[in-house]
Design a protein around this motif. Structure first.
Motif, PDB file in Angstrom:
ATOM      1  N   LEU A   1      84.235 107.467  75.901  1.00  0.00           N
ATOM      2  CA  LEU A   1      85.489 107.181  75.207  1.00  0.00           C
ATOM      3  C   LEU A   1      85.492 105.835  74.476  1.00  0.00           C
ATOM      4  CD1 LEU A   1      88.293 108.330  74.626  1.00  0.00           C
ATOM      5  CD2 LEU A   1      89.088 107.245  76.721  1.00  0.00           C
ATOM      6  N   PRO A   2      85.021 104.727  75.061  1.00  0.00           N
ATOM      7  CA  PRO A   2      85.015 103.461  74.311  1.00  0.00           C
ATOM      8  C   PRO A   2      84.153 103.517  73.053  1.00  0.00           C
ATOM      9  CG  PRO A   2      84.737 103.026  76.652  1.00  0.00           C
ATOM     10  CD  PRO A   2      84.667 104.508  76.461  1.00  0.00           C
ATOM     11  N   ASP A   3      83.014 104.183  73.103  1.00  0.00           N
ATOM     12  CA  ASP A   3      82.152 104.296  71.915  1.00  0.00           C
ATOM     13  C   ASP A   3      82.863 105.080  70.803  1.00  0.00           C
ATOM     14  OD1 ASP A   3      80.139 102.907  73.207  1.00  0.00           O
ATOM     15  OD2 ASP A   3      79.119 104.742  73.912  1.00  0.00           O
ATOM     16  N   LYS A   4      83.525 106.161  71.161  1.00  0.00           N
ATOM     17  CA  LYS A   4      84.235 106.961  70.162  1.00  0.00           C
ATOM     18  C   LYS A   4      85.397 106.165  69.566  1.00  0.00           C
ATOM     19  CE  LYS A   4      83.089 111.491  71.955  1.00  0.00           C
ATOM     20  NZ  LYS A   4      83.567 112.743  72.492  1.00  0.00           N
ATOM     21  N   ALA A   5      86.064 105.364  70.372  1.00  0.00           N
ATOM     22  CA  ALA A   5      87.175 104.538  69.869  1.00  0.00           C
ATOM     23  C   ALA A   5      86.666 103.491  68.882  1.00  0.00           C
ATOM     24  CB  ALA A   5      87.897 103.873  71.031  1.00  0.00           C
ATOM     25  N   GLN A   6      85.518 102.882  69.162  1.00  0.00           N
ATOM     26  CA  GLN A   6      84.960 101.884  68.236  1.00  0.00           C
ATOM     27  C   GLN A   6      84.539 102.541  66.928  1.00  0.00           C
ATOM     28  OE1 GLN A   6      81.867  99.749  70.279  1.00  0.00           O
ATOM     29  NE2 GLN A   6      83.324  98.357  71.281  1.00  0.00           N
TER      30      GLN A   6
END
Length: 153
Positions: A122-127
């Motif tokens: 999830l953090p990678d997709k948000a970035q």
């Protein structure tokens, strides 16, 4: 009283029996063959039933007692067979249910692993979408808040 003397002769009678036998050795019983008056080896069921009835008359046992015993034995045999069949059926159902539980547990573990991988990505997709992590905490002070006149309360 004097003790009787032991004799080592093979034809001597046991102690205290000399008077009964009269001084001569006991005669051996003769053996003879007893034949079966009924030569039918393969008797019919009716013949066997007649023999049981005749046996009960000779023994003084009531035919009712024999019938009750036979009925009890047959009922016990049938009860045992039914109980064993039910136990096998229950065992089969239990094994099938346990197999289904194992399969569902595996599905839950697979879904949990998939959810964990999605949460970790999830953090990678948000970035990639251009979102940035929050730097400071944001607080809102509602002490001076006055609702507008058109809003529903």
């Amino acid at each position: 009283m004097a003790a009787p003397m032991l004799s080592s002769r093979p034809d001597a009678a046991p102690a205290g029996r000399e008077a009964e036998q009269g001084g001569r050795p006991a005669a051996r019983p003769e053996l003879h063959v007893v034949e079966n008056p009924r030569h039918d080896v393969k008797a019919s069921a009716a013949g066997n039933l007649e023999r049981v009835i005749e046996w009960t008359r000779m023994r003084g046992t009531s035919l009712v007692h024999v019938v009750i015993a036979i009925v009890f034995l047959v009922a016990t045999l049938l009860g045992t067979l039914m109980l064993r069949t039910q136990m096998v059926q229950n065992s089969f159902d239990s094994a099938k249910t346990q197999e289904r539980i194992d399969m569902l547990t595996q599905d839950v573990q697979d879904d949990q692993a998939k959810l964990d991988s999605l949460v970790s990505s999830l953090p990678d997709k948000a970035q990639k979408m251009g979102m940035v992590p929050q730097q400071d905490s944001v607080t809102i002070d509602l002490n001076g808040y006055k609702p507008s006149k058109g809003s529903a309360q």
